[in-house]
Design an enzyme around this catalytic site. Structure first.
Site, short mmCIF file in Angstrom:
data_model
loop_
_atom_site.label_atom_id
_atom_site.label_comp_id
_atom_site.label_asym_id
_atom_site.label_seq_id
_atom_site.Cartn_x
_atom_site.Cartn_y
_atom_site.Cartn_z
N LYS A 1 1.54 -1.07 0.15
CA LYS A 1 0.07 -0.01 -0.45
C LYS A 1 1.14 1.36 -0.12
CE LYS A 1 -3.11 2.30 3.43
NZ LYS A 1 -4.11 2.13 4.40
N LYS B 1 -10.33 12.17 8.99
CA LYS B 1 -9.63 11.39 10.01
C LYS B 1 -10.21 12.45 10.95
CE LYS B 1 -6.52 8.30 8.42
NZ LYS B 1 -7.66 7.05 9.14
N ASP C 1 -11.91 7.00 4.14
CA ASP C 1 -11.53 6.22 4.59
C ASP C 1 -10.38 4.23 4.74
OD1 ASP C 1 -8.74 7.32 6.59
OD2 ASP C 1 -10.37 7.14 8.45
N ASP D 1 1.64 6.08 5.31
CA ASP D 1 0.25 5.18 5.12
C ASP D 1 1.10 4.36 3.46
OD1 ASP D 1 -2.34 3.59 5.88
OD2 ASP D 1 -2.88 5.47 4.48
N GLU E 1 -9.63 3.55 1.71
CA GLU E 1 -9.16 3.40 0.35
C GLU E 1 -7.76 2.61 0.58
OE1 GLU E 1 -7.64 4.86 3.31
OE2 GLU E 1 -5.51 4.90 3.02
N ARG F 1 -7.54 -1.08 1.13
CA ARG F 1 -8.02 -1.89 0.13
C ARG F 1 -8.86 -1.72 -1.31
NH1 ARG F 1 -12.71 -2.48 4.56
NH2 ARG F 1 -10.98 -0.93 6.00
N1 BES Z 1 -4.31 3.99 7.22
C1 BES Z 1 -5.44 3.97 7.95
C2 BES Z 1 -5.25 2.77 8.82
C3 BES Z 1 -3.93 3.07 10.27
C4 BES Z 1 -4.55 3.29 11.28
C5 BES Z 1 -2.59 2.95 9.87
C6 BES Z 1 -3.45 3.28 12.11
C7 BES Z 1 -1.91 3.36 10.86
C8 BES Z 1 -2.21 3.54 11.41
C9 BES Z 1 -7.02 2.87 6.87
O1 BES Z 1 -6.35 4.25 5.68
C10 BES Z 1 -7.91 3.15 7.09
O2 BES Z 1 -7.92 4.77 7.54
N2 BES Z 1 -8.56 2.75 8.93
C11 BES Z 1 -10.13 3.02 9.00
C12 BES Z 1 -10.47 2.28 8.12
C13 BES Z 1 -12.28 2.11 8.00
C14 BES Z 1 -12.87 3.36 7.77
C15 BES Z 1 -13.21 0.87 8.10
C16 BES Z 1 -9.75 2.61 10.08
O3 BES Z 1 -9.08 1.79 10.68
O4 BES Z 1 -10.19 2.94 10.79
ZN ZN Z 2 -5.25 4.69 5.17
ZN ZN Z 3 -7.54 5.42 5.41
#
Ligand code: BES
Ligand code: ZN
Ligand code: ZN
Length: 476
Positions: free
Chosen positions: A245, A257, A326, A267, A328, A330
């Site tokens: 990613k 966020k 968010d 990220d 994104e 996947r």
């Molecule tokens: N980049 C984030 C995941 C992340 C969280 C990485 C903390 C490093 C530290 C990812 O893109 C994300 O925002 N995931 C969300 C998904 C949700 C909206 C379904 C999450 O895990 O909260």
């Molecule tokens: Zn992310």
């Molecule tokens: Zn995200």
């Protein structure tokens, strides 16, 4: 850093590092080395203890290792010495290699010393660490010649330092084009092919899920494809596929966020781990074929951003309902995986991503989450991680979680909408795009890619995955 072998300290004048395994607190026999005698009342090799003595124009630094020490702790201990005792070192540094050291312990020691030269102050004036000075040679004091393993250790650390640098750099510097250039340069230097699809090229290819994520940013998305072929006639070598990613900044998009956005320059750590693994695999000339894909873009907020409830297309052909912008990572991995499978058909596939906060909630900062239905791959990945201190622990991909990605309007949706099992439903989403590949594994490294430690005041990169992926490929 380079190394040279020395058989004794005759004529040596500098700092001598002397790793010592724990003996006994009440040992009547003192530790003796190079004319220095240390009573066990003062030092007996206990973990996290040191003894410094000056004699014959040499500074002797005795380093306590404890009764036994694993790869990661040894590497961190040596990194600490190189990093914190920088002022002690000059041009002449010798490392005494204990006779009982294994090759892995020599590797961890030299790698750690090399890694200690990394400093986070990229935008500050700073002095070069003595170990990073051109022409610096670490003298390895041993009857055995360890130059081969030492070179390997330096190669590992050198790539890890480059990846630390990429992940710790800000998103206004390390953007998708920067990563694409990095991949091109690395390929030219280390010997692998790099092809980059920019925005228009991705549109022609139909990488629509990837493009949807980058839509809100003025930075052109870059879909990096790398191919490494071993030299020589090796007809039966395995073909491995890697996907990482490469979100150079994740604002969350329109589902912006509300917490910890400042850390989202990291990220792209999964993508950076793949770039680093590719470089290291080529540098070590491993006898394996590797195709690696790093989709790079920025998840930004703009009136052109993709929206929650949008239905988008994907390279696979399936339609995706966007529940949350968010989620994104996947989406870009889905296109990366489908593109890899359709065009390159690797026998084994590993993807790696800072994918979910849920994996951090589950495992904290101790290990990555591992998803696979292939027991051999699971065992090899976990063994590889255990050996070098980048651990993984499994989570399930049971069919019972399938409804989490079922959409009413499209083939799949990108988020279950429920605040539970987030890492698992993200993995189920990816699985959908792997066309039932029999040897696919997904590593969610959100908790281990970026963290707090003794080497800086703020959270920073760990280079998790570079060594793990490389070592897995060596073990497979
Ligand atoms: N980049 C984030 C995941 C992340 C969280 C990485 C903390 C490093 C530290 C990812 O893109 C994300 O925002 N995931 C969300 C998904 C949700 C909206 C379904 C999450 O895990 O909260
Ligand atoms: Zn992310
Ligand atoms: Zn995200």
């Amino acid at each position: 850093m380079k190394t040279r072998n020395i058989k004794d300290l005759e004529g040596f004048c500098g700092v001598v590092l002397i790793p010592v395994f724990e003996t006994h607190e009440k040992n009547v026999v003192p530790i003796e080395f190079h004319g220095v005698s240390v009573s066990s009342r003062v030092f007996y090799g206990k973990k996290d203890t040191y003894y410094v003595a000056e004699k014959y124009d040499c500074v002797h630094l005795f380093i306590g290792l404890g009764k036994s020490i694993d790869y990661k702790n040894l590497k961190t201990l040596m990194r600490r010495i190189a990093f914190k005792e920088k002022a002690l070192f000059g041009k002449e540094v010798a490392l005494m290699i204990p006779e009982v050291f294994t090759l892995q312990q020599v590797e961890a020691t030299v790698s750690g010393l090399c890694l200690g030269t990394y400093h986070l102050g990229h935008f500050k004036k700073k002095d070069i660490h003595p170990f990073a000075e051109k022409g610096f040679e670490l003298a390895l004091l041993s009857k055995t010649d360890f130059s081969e393993v030492a070179l390997r250790a330096i190669k590992i650390a050198r790539t890890q330092i480059e990846i630390l640098y990429l992940v710790d750099s800000p998103p206004n510097v390390v953007n998708p084009a920067y990563l694409a250039k990095w991949a091109q340069d690395s390929g030219n230097t280390y010997g692998f092919d790099t092809k980059v699809l920019d925005g228009p090229a991705c549109k022609i290819e139909g990488l629509d899920a990837f493009l949807a994520v980058g839509k809100g940013s003025d930075k052109t998305p870059q879909f990096i494809i790398m191919n490494y072929e071993p030299s020589g006639d090796l007809p039966k070598v395995k073909h491995i596929g890697l996907v990482g990613k490469g979100i150079t900044f994740d604002t969350g998009g329109l589902n912006i966020k509300t917490a910890a956005m400042v850390h989202m320059k990291s990220d792209m750590a999964g993508g950076a781990a793949v770039l680093g693994a590719m470089q290291l695999i080529a540098d070590l000339k491993l006898p394996i074929r590797v195709t690696a894909i790093v989709p790079c873009c920025e998840n930004a907020v703009d009136n052109t951003s993709f929206m929650p409830s949008d239905v988008i297309k994907s390279y696979h052909g399936a339609t995706i309902e966007i529940i949350d912008t968010d989620a994104e990572g996947r989406l870009i991995l889905a296109d990366g995986l489908s593109y890899l499978i359709k065009n390159y058909k690797p026998e084994i596939i590993v993807d790696i991503a800072t994918l979910t906060g849920s994996s951090v909630g589950t495992f904290g900062y101790e290990c990555g989450a591992l998803f696979t239905n292939n027991t051999t791959i699971e065992q090899k990945l976990r063994q590889s991680g255990d050996e070098i201190g980048e651990r993984l622990w499994p989570l399930p991909l049971w069919d019972a979680y399938q409804p989490d990605i079922e959409s009413d309007i499209a083939d799949v949706k990108n988020y279950s909408g429920k605040p539970v099992a987030g890492a698992i439903s993200a993995a189920k989403f990816l699985e959908y795009f792997t066309e039932k590949h029999q040897a696919w594994a997904h590593l969610d490294i959100a908790g281990v890619a970026f963290g707090d430690d003794e080497f800086a005041k703020s959270k920073h990169a760990t280079a998790y995955g570079v060594h793990l992926l490389t070592h897995f490929i060596e073990n497979i």
